[in-house]
Design an enzyme around this catalytic site. Structure first.
Site, mmCIF file in Angstrom:
data_model
loop_
_atom_site.group_PDB
_atom_site.id
_atom_site.type_symbol
_atom_site.label_atom_id
_atom_site.label_comp_id
_atom_site.label_asym_id
_atom_site.label_seq_id
_atom_site.Cartn_x
_atom_site.Cartn_y
_atom_site.Cartn_z
ATOM 1 N N ILE A 1 2.953 18.193 8.305
ATOM 2 C CA ILE A 1 3.700 18.045 7.044
ATOM 3 C C ILE A 1 4.709 19.176 6.911
ATOM 4 O O ILE A 1 5.082 19.568 5.795
ATOM 5 C CB ILE A 1 2.753 18.017 5.824
ATOM 6 C CG1 ILE A 1 1.857 19.256 5.772
ATOM 7 C CG2 ILE A 1 1.910 16.748 5.775
ATOM 8 C CD1 ILE A 1 1.151 19.428 4.438
ATOM 9 N N GLN B 1 7.868 19.209 7.370
ATOM 10 C CA GLN B 1 9.112 18.827 6.675
ATOM 11 C C GLN B 1 8.925 18.798 5.160
ATOM 12 O O GLN B 1 9.834 19.131 4.399
ATOM 13 C CB GLN B 1 9.598 17.450 7.171
ATOM 14 C CG GLN B 1 9.915 17.432 8.651
ATOM 15 C CD GLN B 1 11.054 18.379 9.009
ATOM 16 O OE1 GLN B 1 12.126 18.337 8.409
ATOM 17 N NE2 GLN B 1 10.797 19.293 9.938
ATOM 18 N N ARG C 1 -0.391 14.772 12.643
ATOM 19 C CA ARG C 1 0.337 14.302 11.454
ATOM 20 C C ARG C 1 0.810 15.544 10.684
ATOM 21 O O ARG C 1 0.289 15.886 9.642
ATOM 22 C CB ARG C 1 -0.562 13.440 10.574
ATOM 23 C CG ARG C 1 -1.094 12.182 11.237
ATOM 24 C CD ARG C 1 -0.046 11.114 11.456
ATOM 25 N NE ARG C 1 0.479 10.528 10.248
ATOM 26 C CZ ARG C 1 -0.108 9.529 9.574
ATOM 27 N NH1 ARG C 1 -1.262 9.086 9.976
ATOM 28 N NH2 ARG C 1 0.447 9.023 8.497
ATOM 29 N N ARG D 1 -8.961 0.159 3.790
ATOM 30 C CA ARG D 1 -8.032 1.117 3.188
ATOM 31 C C ARG D 1 -6.705 0.470 2.854
ATOM 32 O O ARG D 1 -6.023 0.872 1.923
ATOM 33 C CB ARG D 1 -7.797 2.289 4.147
ATOM 34 C CG ARG D 1 -8.915 3.288 4.234
ATOM 35 C CD ARG D 1 -8.433 4.554 4.931
ATOM 36 N NE ARG D 1 -7.117 4.905 4.459
ATOM 37 C CZ ARG D 1 -6.128 5.334 5.274
ATOM 38 N NH1 ARG D 1 -6.339 5.465 6.565
ATOM 39 N NH2 ARG D 1 -4.944 5.632 4.794
ATOM 40 N N ARG E 1 -4.804 10.343 3.598
ATOM 41 C CA ARG E 1 -3.722 11.256 3.941
ATOM 42 C C ARG E 1 -2.644 11.273 2.853
ATOM 43 O O ARG E 1 -2.080 12.304 2.544
ATOM 44 C CB ARG E 1 -3.061 10.812 5.245
ATOM 45 C CG ARG E 1 -3.650 11.393 6.481
ATOM 46 C CD ARG E 1 -2.778 11.072 7.651
ATOM 47 N NE ARG E 1 -1.413 11.525 7.451
ATOM 48 C CZ ARG E 1 -1.048 12.805 7.539
ATOM 49 N NH1 ARG E 1 -1.955 13.725 7.745
ATOM 50 N NH2 ARG E 1 0.204 13.145 7.367
ATOM 51 N N LYS F 1 0.848 -1.199 0.000
ATOM 52 C CA LYS F 1 0.000 0.000 0.000
ATOM 53 C C LYS F 1 0.881 1.247 0.000
ATOM 54 O O LYS F 1 0.669 2.174 -0.777
ATOM 55 C CB LYS F 1 -0.889 0.012 1.232
ATOM 56 C CG LYS F 1 -1.489 1.364 1.581
ATOM 57 C CD LYS F 1 -2.408 1.335 2.759
ATOM 58 C CE LYS F 1 -1.854 1.840 4.020
ATOM 59 N NZ LYS F 1 -1.571 3.257 4.170
ATOM 60 N N ASN F 2 1.897 1.276 0.875
ATOM 61 C CA ASN F 2 2.658 2.511 1.060
ATOM 62 C C ASN F 2 3.660 2.783 -0.053
ATOM 63 O O ASN F 2 4.269 3.852 -0.075
ATOM 64 C CB ASN F 2 3.306 2.519 2.441
ATOM 65 C CG ASN F 2 2.246 2.623 3.526
ATOM 66 O OD1 ASN F 2 1.094 2.980 3.243
ATOM 67 N ND2 ASN F 2 2.601 2.289 4.744
ATOM 68 N N CYS G 1 -5.574 11.934 11.328
ATOM 69 C CA CYS G 1 -5.587 10.482 11.351
ATOM 70 C C CYS G 1 -5.599 10.131 12.846
ATOM 71 O O CYS G 1 -5.304 10.932 13.685
ATOM 72 C CB CYS G 1 -4.320 9.970 10.669
ATOM 73 S SG CYS G 1 -4.376 8.208 10.400
ATOM 74 N N ASP H 1 3.748 0.418 12.225
ATOM 75 C CA ASP H 1 2.457 -0.083 11.725
ATOM 76 C C ASP H 1 2.107 -1.452 12.278
ATOM 77 O O ASP H 1 0.945 -1.854 12.215
ATOM 78 C CB ASP H 1 2.457 -0.129 10.192
ATOM 79 C CG ASP H 1 2.509 1.264 9.608
ATOM 80 O OD1 ASP H 1 2.825 1.392 8.421
ATOM 81 O OD2 ASP H 1 2.267 2.226 10.356
HETATM 82 C C1 EPZ Z 1 4.100 6.694 6.463
HETATM 83 O O1 EPZ Z 1 3.350 7.765 7.029
HETATM 84 C C2 EPZ Z 1 3.114 5.559 6.314
HETATM 85 N N1 EPZ Z 1 2.027 5.968 5.428
HETATM 86 C C3 EPZ Z 1 2.555 5.177 7.683
HETATM 87 O O2 EPZ Z 1 1.736 4.030 7.483
HETATM 88 C C4 EPZ Z 1 3.717 4.786 8.588
HETATM 89 O O3 EPZ Z 1 3.204 4.522 9.872
HETATM 90 C C5 EPZ Z 1 4.721 5.945 8.667
HETATM 91 O O4 EPZ Z 1 5.158 6.295 7.329
HETATM 92 C C6 EPZ Z 1 5.958 5.580 9.480
HETATM 93 O O5 EPZ Z 1 6.569 4.475 8.904
HETATM 94 C C7 EPZ Z 1 2.263 5.959 4.102
HETATM 95 O O6 EPZ Z 1 3.343 5.615 3.647
HETATM 96 C C8 EPZ Z 1 1.109 6.356 3.224
HETATM 97 P P1 EPZ Z 1 6.257 9.912 8.635
HETATM 98 P P2 EPZ Z 1 4.004 9.260 7.069
HETATM 99 O O7 EPZ Z 1 6.263 11.167 7.864
HETATM 100 O O8 EPZ Z 1 4.856 9.439 5.883
HETATM 101 C C9 EPZ Z 1 6.544 13.193 12.001
HETATM 102 C C10 EPZ Z 1 -0.219 2.783 7.561
HETATM 103 O O9 EPZ Z 1 -0.867 2.276 8.471
HETATM 104 N N2 EPZ Z 1 6.523 14.158 10.909
HETATM 105 O O10 EPZ Z 1 7.369 8.919 8.424
HETATM 106 O O11 EPZ Z 1 2.894 10.221 7.302
HETATM 107 C C11 EPZ Z 1 5.238 12.426 12.140
HETATM 108 O O12 EPZ Z 1 4.311 13.160 12.914
HETATM 109 C C12 EPZ Z 1 0.322 4.174 7.714
HETATM 110 O O13 EPZ Z 1 0.042 2.214 6.462
HETATM 111 C C13 EPZ Z 1 6.739 15.508 11.185
HETATM 112 O O14 EPZ Z 1 6.930 15.899 12.338
HETATM 113 O O15 EPZ Z 1 4.888 9.144 8.380
HETATM 114 C C14 EPZ Z 1 5.675 11.154 12.815
HETATM 115 O O16 EPZ Z 1 5.777 11.375 14.205
HETATM 116 C C15 EPZ Z 1 0.000 4.752 9.083
HETATM 117 N N3 EPZ Z 1 6.724 16.397 10.159
HETATM 118 C C16 EPZ Z 1 7.077 10.912 12.238
HETATM 119 O O17 EPZ Z 1 7.500 12.167 11.695
HETATM 120 C C17 EPZ Z 1 6.518 16.021 8.863
HETATM 121 O O18 EPZ Z 1 6.515 16.886 7.960
HETATM 122 C C18 EPZ Z 1 7.103 9.882 11.124
HETATM 123 O O19 EPZ Z 1 6.116 10.253 10.180
HETATM 124 C C19 EPZ Z 1 6.297 14.659 8.598
HETATM 125 C C20 EPZ Z 1 6.312 13.746 9.631
#
Ligand code: EPZ
Length: 429
Positions: free
Chosen positions: A124, A126, A122, A398, A93, A22-23, A117, A306
């Site tokens: 963005i 970065q 969550r 999903r 998302r 999925k991801n 979520c 996850d």
């Molecule tokens: C991806 O989410 C996955 N989703 C998530 O899977 C997965 O849990 C996550 O990566 C971690 O591996 C998809 O790939 C669609 P992150 P993402 O940005 O990219 C913080 C599932 O169940 N952060 O790696 O949104 C954030 O809050 C889903 O399949 C910032 O602070 O996760 C978190 O604490 C759930 N600023 C950490 O970083 C930002 O701009 C990691 O988030 C971005 C993220």
């Protein structure tokens, strides 16, 4: 909302084919619209997030031809817009990847702020910091993120403050079309990032280092045709591996990449399960008692966040005290209250959950709060004697293709009950 009804107590036995990731798919579909050629994608998981993204691409003018359940041909040349519709974007998302790919294609994007979520905040920031470094002007108003670059994006040296899968991929998408070299430091290393980079390179991008924490991207001016097979879903595979251990059964997950599951394999062995690894499949068997474990989630190659909800359900069956530390998301413990409704003994302090395992779970009506929590509640239902009803099952749809069918194929007594206008329609098993 649909419900999933489980009659627990059966041990899972047999083989299950794992679907595409999925991801990876939710990033590769937006990336496809950067191409002016023909894109052929296969091993796409047939899940709601993929269907939603295909609908968004169609809405933007991409020619779509479905090739069966798990493959699609795309013709993005006729792409006409850079503002995907809110009613579709709000469903998922990961639609934020449309920012990076539309910037690469048009130098413009207007994407609704991604919905929240149930994993806590969550942000963005970065993603946006990186886009700004590439010379993109960003305005946020009326719930829309408006991104625009005067002429072309310029390559930049970007250091991510947080190891973020989404930011790493989004910036890779945009930088692939920027002028000059972009270096992403402190990049995430998930296998899905490597799969997206391979797809972009197949379209003509020049990306090196994906899968390490330094990714070098030399921008190119156009992207052509490509064929791509999406990698297997390591989280779906881990879900079935943990379900096998949780029910005391014996399961083989097929068409996987064992390298992507090393942390999960190690943890299951530590808990006392027998795990055998072959080139494209992994065999899991619960031999005796499960042992308690201290489990910490980390970005890849650490234990995946996850699978934290699934590991919590599993550890309720391990005699003794287990400590689960969630290091990736703030507040990814919405499933705890639901597991406690089934009799689980769990105490949460900040990022840590203490699980007192060993007492059998008792079947109960519970509610899925996100897709992985929903999967964990289904697994808990498989473990508990009696009938467990998991409501809001759409969360699970999903990210899991044919979840009940695959579990039924392994011997689970499980049914989906579609609620028509709120009336529960109950069918015999
Ligand atoms: C991806 O989410 C996955 N989703 C998530 O899977 C997965 O849990 C996550 O990566 C971690 O591996 C998809 O790939 C669609 P992150 P993402 O940005 O990219 C913080 C599932 O169940 N952060 O790696 O949104 C954030 O809050 C889903 O399949 C910032 O602070 O996760 C978190 O604490 C759930 N600023 C950490 O970083 C930002 O701009 C990691 O988030 C971005 C993220």
């Amino acid at each position: 909302m649909d419900t999933i009804v489980i009659n627990g107590g059966n041990k899972l036995h047999g083989k299950v084919r794992i679907s595409g990731a999925k991801n990876a798919a939710v990033a590769i579909l937006p990336a496809a619209l950067m191409s002016t050629g023909k894109i052929s994608l296969s091993n796409l998981p047939d899940i709601n997030d993929v269907r939603t993204l295909i609908a968004i691409l169609e809405n933007l003018g991409v020619g779509i031809r479905r090739r069966g359940r798990n493959a699609v041909e795309l013709k993005p040349a006729r792409l006409r817009g850079y503002s995907p519709p809110y009613e579709l974007v709000k469903k998922m998302r990961a639609s934020y990847y449309l920012m990076g790919s539309l910037l690469a294609r048009f130098g413009r994007a207007e994407v609704p702020i991604p919905g929240g979520c149930d994993l806590g905040p969550r942000p963005i920031d970065q993603h946006l910091k990186g886009f700004a470094a590439l010379g993109v002007d960003i305005e946020i108003e009326h719930g829309l993120i408006k991104l625009k670059v005067a002429n072309k994006m310029r390559g930049a040296h970007i250091y991510l403050d947080v190891v973020s899968v989404g930011a790493t991929i989004n910036l890779m998408l945009a930088a692939a079309a920027a002028e000059g070299r972009t270096v992403l430091e402190n990049a995430a290393k998930e296998p899905e990032i490597v799969d997206v980079a391979n797809f972009l390179n197949a379209m003509g991008a020049s990306i090196k280092g994906a899968g390490t924490d330094v990714i070098r991207i030399d921008g190119v001016s156009q992207f052509g045709s490509a064929e791509h097979i999406v990698i297997p879903d390591r989280i779906e595979a881990g879900t079935f591996m943990m379900a096998a251990a949780a029910t005391g059964g014996e399961v083989v997950v097929e068409e996987v990449i064992p390298k992507h599951l090393e942390a999960v394999t190690a943890k299951l062995r530590e808990m006392g399960a027998a795990v055998a690894v072959e080139p494209e499949r992994i065999w899991v068997k619960r031999t005796g008692k499960l042992l308690p474990s201290d489990l910490k989630t980390f970005p890849y190659p650490g234990f995946p966040t996850d699978l934290q909800p699934l590991s919590m359900a599993l550890l309720t069956a391990a005699e003794g005290t287990s400590i689960i530390t969630e290091n990736v998301f703030d507040g990814r413990f919405r499933h705890v209250d639901e597991l406690k409704r089934m009799g689980a003994q769990i105490k949460v302090e900040g990022r840590t959950a203490v699980v007192e395992g060993g007492l059998p779970l008792s079947a109960a009506p519970v509610t899925a709060t996100d897709l992985r929590a929903g999967a964990a509640l289904v697994v808990a239902g498989l473990m508990a004697e009696g009938e467990t009803v998991v409501s809001e099952a759409e969360h699970i749809d999903r990210g899991y293709e044919q979840f009940e069918e695959k579990l039924r194929g392994l011997g689970a007594s499980i049914k989906r009950v579609r609620s028509r206008s709120g009336i529960m329609v109950r069918k015999p098993y």
